[in-house]
Design a protein around this motif. Structure first.
Motif, short mmCIF file in Angstrom:
data_model
loop_
_atom_site.label_atom_id
_atom_site.label_comp_id
_atom_site.label_asym_id
_atom_site.label_seq_id
_atom_site.Cartn_x
_atom_site.Cartn_y
_atom_site.Cartn_z
N GLN A 1 12.53 7.23 -8.03
CA GLN A 1 12.37 7.00 -9.01
C GLN A 1 11.99 6.76 -10.40
O GLN A 1 12.20 5.82 -10.67
CB GLN A 1 10.84 8.47 -9.63
CG GLN A 1 10.19 8.60 -8.12
CD GLN A 1 8.98 7.95 -8.26
OE1 GLN A 1 8.43 6.91 -8.97
NE2 GLN A 1 8.18 7.89 -7.27
N HIS A 2 14.04 7.46 -10.22
CA HIS A 2 14.49 6.38 -11.53
C HIS A 2 14.84 5.51 -10.85
O HIS A 2 15.52 4.41 -12.36
CB HIS A 2 15.46 7.59 -11.66
CG HIS A 2 16.80 7.43 -11.10
ND1 HIS A 2 16.66 8.73 -9.96
CD2 HIS A 2 18.02 6.66 -11.07
CE1 HIS A 2 17.98 8.20 -9.72
NE2 HIS A 2 18.91 7.23 -10.13
N LEU A 3 14.97 4.19 -10.01
CA LEU A 3 15.32 3.64 -9.66
C LEU A 3 14.72 1.98 -10.24
O LEU A 3 14.26 1.54 -10.47
CB LEU A 3 16.13 3.28 -8.03
CG LEU A 3 17.34 4.04 -8.15
CD1 LEU A 3 18.28 3.51 -6.90
CD2 LEU A 3 18.53 3.18 -8.60
N VAL A 4 13.60 2.75 -8.91
CA VAL A 4 12.36 2.00 -9.00
C VAL A 4 10.69 2.81 -9.08
O VAL A 4 11.16 3.98 -7.72
CB VAL A 4 12.35 1.24 -8.09
CG1 VAL A 4 10.38 0.16 -8.13
CG2 VAL A 4 13.18 -0.15 -7.71
N ALA A 5 10.52 2.70 -9.91
CA ALA A 5 8.83 3.54 -10.35
C ALA A 5 7.70 3.05 -9.03
O ALA A 5 7.31 2.19 -9.06
CB ALA A 5 8.37 3.38 -11.22
N HIS A 6 6.99 4.46 -8.13
CA HIS A 6 6.29 3.86 -6.99
C HIS A 6 5.61 5.13 -6.65
O HIS A 6 5.93 6.64 -6.79
CB HIS A 6 6.96 3.56 -5.32
CG HIS A 6 7.93 4.27 -5.55
ND1 HIS A 6 7.69 5.19 -4.22
CD2 HIS A 6 9.43 4.42 -5.36
CE1 HIS A 6 8.47 6.59 -4.39
NE2 HIS A 6 10.04 5.57 -5.19
N GLU A 7 4.44 5.02 -6.10
CA GLU A 7 4.13 6.47 -5.85
C GLU A 7 4.65 7.42 -5.70
O GLU A 7 6.20 7.20 -4.20
CB GLU A 7 2.50 6.41 -4.28
CG GLU A 7 1.43 6.84 -4.52
CD GLU A 7 0.87 7.75 -5.85
OE1 GLU A 7 0.37 8.46 -6.28
OE2 GLU A 7 0.93 6.22 -6.76
N CYS B 1 10.18 4.11 5.32
CA CYS B 1 11.21 4.90 4.32
C CYS B 1 11.99 4.70 3.30
O CYS B 1 12.00 5.61 2.85
CB CYS B 1 12.03 5.20 6.21
SG CYS B 1 11.76 5.66 7.27
N ILE B 2 12.36 3.63 3.28
CA ILE B 2 13.54 2.90 1.71
C ILE B 2 12.09 3.16 0.79
O ILE B 2 12.41 4.06 -0.36
CB ILE B 2 13.48 1.56 2.09
CG1 ILE B 2 14.79 1.30 3.19
CG2 ILE B 2 14.06 1.00 0.78
CD1 ILE B 2 15.81 0.04 3.27
N ILE B 3 11.07 2.26 1.05
CA ILE B 3 9.61 2.51 -0.22
C ILE B 3 9.35 4.29 -0.48
O ILE B 3 9.80 4.51 -1.67
CB ILE B 3 8.82 1.81 0.63
CG1 ILE B 3 9.54 0.21 0.55
CG2 ILE B 3 7.90 1.91 -0.56
CD1 ILE B 3 8.29 -0.50 0.95
N LEU C 1 0.91 -0.95 -0.28
CA LEU C 1 0.23 0.04 0.28
C LEU C 1 0.83 1.11 -0.04
O LEU C 1 0.64 2.24 -0.59
CB LEU C 1 -1.24 0.15 1.50
CG LEU C 1 -2.08 -1.21 0.85
CD1 LEU C 1 -3.04 -0.76 2.81
CD2 LEU C 1 -3.15 -0.84 -0.25
N VAL C 2 2.14 0.82 0.55
CA VAL C 2 3.00 2.20 0.81
C VAL C 2 3.94 2.18 -0.50
O VAL C 2 3.65 3.43 -1.47
CB VAL C 2 4.11 2.21 1.86
CG1 VAL C 2 5.10 3.32 1.56
CG2 VAL C 2 3.50 2.14 3.75
N PHE C 3 3.68 1.38 -1.56
CA PHE C 3 4.83 1.71 -2.36
C PHE C 3 3.18 1.77 -3.54
O PHE C 3 4.01 2.83 -4.87
CB PHE C 3 4.92 -0.32 -2.62
CG PHE C 3 6.18 -0.71 -3.66
CD1 PHE C 3 7.25 0.07 -4.13
CD2 PHE C 3 5.28 -0.41 -5.19
CE1 PHE C 3 7.65 -0.10 -5.80
CE2 PHE C 3 5.88 -0.57 -6.59
CZ PHE C 3 7.22 -0.50 -6.33
N SER C 4 3.19 1.26 -3.69
CA SER C 4 1.56 1.71 -5.08
C SER C 4 0.23 2.89 -4.80
O SER C 4 0.11 3.49 -5.32
CB SER C 4 0.35 0.46 -4.74
OG SER C 4 -0.23 0.49 -3.39
N GLY C 5 0.55 3.55 -3.47
CA GLY C 5 -0.43 4.53 -2.77
C GLY C 5 -2.03 4.26 -2.55
O GLY C 5 -2.38 5.17 -1.94
N GLY C 6 -2.34 2.76 -3.15
CA GLY C 6 -3.55 2.38 -2.82
C GLY C 6 -4.46 2.87 -3.74
O GLY C 6 -4.54 2.83 -4.79
N VAL C 7 -5.36 3.51 -2.83
CA VAL C 7 -6.60 4.66 -3.57
C VAL C 7 -6.71 5.32 -3.53
O VAL C 7 -6.41 6.46 -1.70
CB VAL C 7 -7.93 3.87 -3.41
CG1 VAL C 7 -9.03 4.78 -4.23
CG2 VAL C 7 -8.15 2.50 -4.50
#
Length: 348
Positions: free
Chosen positions: A137-143, A130-132, A88-94
């Motif tokens: 963003q250029h390493l791993v795309a996430h919210e 915190c790491i997430i 949920l932290v990685f994707s942002g959820g809804v």
């Protein structure tokens, strides 16, 4: 006795723990199941799949309580919860509301895992969160979250962790205090306050336990009923404080002359009962004579006085068809014979 109290308290604590885990599993399955349906209706297939897995995991934890121990269900619950929060932290959820769910992690962790292990896991959990959030963003795309949101989320989580840990620590201390008080009052109820020996109630319980044991194992059981000779004259001559001192001193003499498995009780007034498991009447006679001689040779120092007393002892061995009351009555009859024959002796 204290071990028995601890075991009972631990059993009750485990039962309560199991009920809370069961309730949390049920609530977790219900919430994730409902959110799964909403995600399905919103065509969010990835979130739907994640929530379906989480719901299934909670149901597995719920039913595993019947087949496995509490620890297995606890591990399933807490680490599946961590994985769901990471997603949920990685994707942002809804609408970036996913990270808001992490606040339930702190109270659940310290309760399910315990104070120390819970805090260790929370520290690791926060590091991963915190790491997430701070991962480039250029390493791993996430919210992406604003710096203000990240800072407030971390501070809020730390506050919730502190409050949860404080509550769990206070509850743990309160539980320990209650357990200690319970053990203390139970000990007071089962011991003689003057001599610190077992009291009549405690001795009766021990006799019942021993009778049940010898009914199975057919081992001998003997008792010694001891009475101080002319104890009234001690009180009359030196005072009741001296009499109390004599009883306390004799309690030590008894303790020094019996085995660890034997039970010594103040049966009433100046009478003492010694319960001797796995002991025949002949063997009990040897122990009784040893006690009698030790009492006879023991000098009690009270103020400037030196007091010496003697005891008379009656011996009785439990037979197969005999009750506890009959055992004690026979010992009392033998004690009476010892008194009649001149005191300071063992009978038979």
């Amino acid at each position: 006795m204290l071990a028995s109290i601890n075991d009972q308290s631990k059993s009750n604590g485990n039962l309560l723990h199991a009920r809370v885990i069961k309730l949390f599993s049920l609530v977790g399955a219900s919430i994730t199941g409902g959110m799964c349906l909403l995600s399905l209706l919103g065509n969010n297939n990835t979130l739907t799949l994640i929530l379906l897995v989480a719901c299934t995991t909670y149901l597995i934890a719920l039913f595993s309580l019947k087949k496995f121990n509490i620890k297995v269900s606890a591990i399933i619950i807490i680490y599946s919860l961590y994985l769901l929060m990471f997603y949920l932290v990685f994707s942002g959820g809804v609408a970036q509301t996913g990270p808001l769910w992490i606040f339930i992690v702190a109270p659940v962790s310290v309760y399910v895992l315990g104070f120390r292990l819970g805090l260790i896991n929370l520290a690791i959990f926060l590091c991963i969160v915190c790491i997430i959030m701070f991962l480039p963003q250029h390493l791993v795309a996430h919210e992406a979250y604003t710096p203000e949101f990240k800072l407030r989320l971390i501070l809020s989580f730390l506050t919730m962790t502190f409050l949860s840990a404080l509550y769990e620590y206070s509850s743990m201390q309160f539980y320990r205090n209650v357990l200690e008080l319970s053990a203390k009052y139970q000990q007071l109820a089962m011991s003689d306050p003057l001599t610190k020996l077992a009291n009549r109630r405690n001795a009766s319980a021990v006799l019942q336990q021993e009778k049940a044991r010898i009914d199975r194992n057919h081992e001998p059981l003997s008792v010694l009923l001891c009475d101080l000779d002319h104890f009234k004259s001690v009180n009359d001559k030196y005072g009741h404080n001296a009499g109390d001192m004599v009883l306390m001193e004799l309690a030590k003499v008894f303790t020094d002359n019996v085995r660890q498995q034997d039970c010594i009780a103040r049966w009433g007034g100046e009478e003492f009962l010694v319960i001797l498991p796995q002991t025949s009447a002949e063997q009990a006679g040897i122990i009784a004579e040893k006690i009698r001689l030790s009492v006879q040779n023991h000098t009690i120092h009270f103020l400037k006085h030196q007091i010496q007393v003697t005891i008379s002892i009656g011996i009785s061995q439990l037979t197969e068809d005999e009750t506890i009351d009959e055992l004690i009555n026979n010992a009392d009859k033998c004690l009476y014979q010892a008194k009649t024959l001149g005191r300071n002796r063992v009978h038979p």
